[in-house]
Design an enzyme around this catalytic site. Sequence first.
Site, PDB file in Angstrom:
ATOM      1  N   HIS A  40       0.833  -1.212   0.000  1.00 43.18           N
ATOM      2  CA  HIS A  40       0.000   0.000   0.000  1.00 43.18           C
ATOM      3  C   HIS A  40       0.868   1.263   0.000  1.00 43.18           C
ATOM      4  O   HIS A  40       1.940   1.315   0.606  1.00 43.18           O
ATOM      5  CB  HIS A  40      -0.995  -0.001   1.159  1.00 43.18           C
TER       6      HIS A  40
ATOM      7  N   ASP B 236       0.012   4.427   1.080  1.00 47.26           N
ATOM      8  CA  ASP B 236      -0.140   5.395   2.168  1.00 47.26           C
ATOM      9  C   ASP B 236       0.667   4.995   3.386  1.00 47.26           C
ATOM     10  O   ASP B 236       1.042   3.832   3.563  1.00 47.26           O
ATOM     11  CB  ASP B 236      -1.610   5.562   2.545  1.00 47.26           C
TER      12      ASP B 236
ATOM     13  N   ASP C 293       6.449   0.978   6.910  1.00 45.83           N
ATOM     14  CA  ASP C 293       5.130   0.362   6.765  1.00 45.83           C
ATOM     15  C   ASP C 293       4.304   1.257   5.840  1.00 45.83           C
ATOM     16  O   ASP C 293       3.853   2.310   6.250  1.00 45.83           O
ATOM     17  CB  ASP C 293       4.469   0.232   8.131  1.00 45.83           C
TER      18      ASP C 293
ATOM     19  N   GLU D  86      -4.791   2.110   2.934  1.00 47.87           N
ATOM     20  CA  GLU D  86      -4.838   0.891   3.734  1.00 47.87           C
ATOM     21  C   GLU D  86      -4.974   1.206   5.213  1.00 47.87           C
ATOM     22  O   GLU D  86      -5.663   0.498   5.956  1.00 47.87           O
ATOM     23  CB  GLU D  86      -3.557   0.071   3.491  1.00 47.87           C
ATOM     24  N   GLU D  87      -4.342   2.288   5.657  1.00 47.06           N
ATOM     25  CA  GLU D  87      -4.220   2.548   7.083  1.00 47.06           C
ATOM     26  C   GLU D  87      -5.495   3.090   7.721  1.00 47.06           C
ATOM     27  O   GLU D  87      -5.664   2.998   8.934  1.00 47.06           O
ATOM     28  CB  GLU D  87      -3.062   3.526   7.338  1.00 47.06           C
TER      29      GLU D  87
ATOM     30  N   ASP E 147       3.710  -6.927   3.495  1.00 44.70           N
ATOM     31  CA  ASP E 147       3.307  -6.035   4.585  1.00 44.70           C
ATOM     32  C   ASP E 147       3.393  -6.698   5.956  1.00 44.70           C
ATOM     33  O   ASP E 147       2.696  -6.309   6.880  1.00 44.70           O
ATOM     34  CB  ASP E 147       1.881  -5.533   4.333  1.00 44.70           C
TER      35      ASP E 147
ATOM     36  N   HIS F 121       3.620   2.875  13.194  1.00 46.01           N
ATOM     37  CA  HIS F 121       2.553   3.812  13.558  1.00 46.01           C
ATOM     38  C   HIS F 121       2.965   4.747  14.693  1.00 46.01           C
ATOM     39  O   HIS F 121       2.113   5.399  15.307  1.00 46.01           O
ATOM     40  CB  HIS F 121       1.252   3.093  13.930  1.00 46.01           C
TER      41      HIS F 121
END
Length: 486
Positions: free
Chosen positions: A77, A79, A116, A146-147, A170, A458
């Site tokens: 992904h 983003d 990520d 995705e997030e 991922d 994150h």
Amino acid sequence: MNSEIRVLEPKALWNKFADLNAVPRASKKEEEVIVFMKDFGTSLGLETVVDEVGNVIIRKPATPGMEDRKPIVMQSHLDMVHQKNNDTVFDFATQGIEMYVDGDWVRAKGTTLGADNGLGVATIMAILESDSIVHPELEALFTIDEETGMTGAQGLKGGLLKGEILLNLDTEEDDEIGVGCAGGVDVTATRSYAEEETPEFKIGYKITVKGLQGGHSGMDIHKGLGNANKILNRILFDGFENFGLRISEIDGGSLRNAIPRESKAIVAIDAIHKEAFELEIAQVSEVIKEELKTMEPGLNIVLEAIDTPEKIMDLGVQEGFTRALYAAVNGVYRMSADIPDLVETSNNIARVELKDGQIKVACLTRSSVDSSKWDLANTLRATFELTGCEVEFSGDYPGWTPNMESSILKVLDETYEKLNGVKAHVAACHAGLECGILGSNYPDMEMISFGPTIKGAHSPDERASISSTQKYWNFVLEILKSIPVK
């Protein structure tokens, strides 16, 4: 600063990662990175498609001698989660990520790194650009958002992809092969409330909870990390019980998929209680810090005297709300009975906003068992509805059911052991991968997930292992050579 990243091995991968990290790519704000990826594909003379929701698909023919292998999809992904330390001055909308090398780790300066899933994206870019890497017919699928909802995967229509095997890049432990993941649903509680004029003889304070590690609300939810929203509410509850504390504002957490690192409130108390209140908050803070000292050594709870707020929330609503937030499930709800050490169901109380007569609490509930997911979602719904909130479920996405008999699992299992001399850990994870959603429109496609070691995803402590990335790169190259024949 990023020049030291470009000399790391494998250079092809790290250079593409540096290129990608120069482009702003927040979830739901991927316009620039979509253009970047489209231009990349067309510059290579490869068929490049942007679908109606913004996913980018780049197709590359098989290298000579690999035409008889099953066609594959390599997927990551575009983003990334945007998080920064409170004292970091950085504009994600205009600045590229500032990276540096710290021993065996690549880190970012006060922000998330974007490994990520940027390392996965960079891997695929390096393969697309190479004229020497052996691979079968290849479709590169770069999804968006995705997030914060997986809307890219949800919007990908059936029939666009021709591949028979999907390699999702991922996973965040290099010795792990992912064969399943949790689904999720957003749970949002809202209500309005009446504001009151703050009575005379009250004084104002700002209470701030900060210094927590934060982390991924799926992969890190079982670690016993502190949740700033729950910690702050505990302090507010205590302050009301003992001193009649009244709340004016709350601003806590950020994204649903990030464990909250910071939360703050503006409150008022009777001036007569000033010394006793400050002593009580100091004592409660020390108790909480002692409880969390192993996992959260940086926890800091700050009480600061400020001007008395002009407005406070209705007393009855405040009592009900703080009790509901205290009762609301946060963290692990149920461990899997079938897979050892796997979190089955959890919730993250991610965002709390209270201001100007409006309350909003945003949660992300995850589970690998759909019925358990809805059980917890309804538990939260009941908790908040008891205090007069309206509760909405949105963004529901399915989990990914393991297929332990797939041909691609056998390839990865044997290849990993051949390269490393030990077996990989084959597992399902508690994160929300896109495989479950993609599988709904491509039910016959075999899927597998793997990746390099990434820690602290994150959060501003996100870091990628340099040695692991080299190990992972070698794994990728061997996998591409070993794809089964049609």
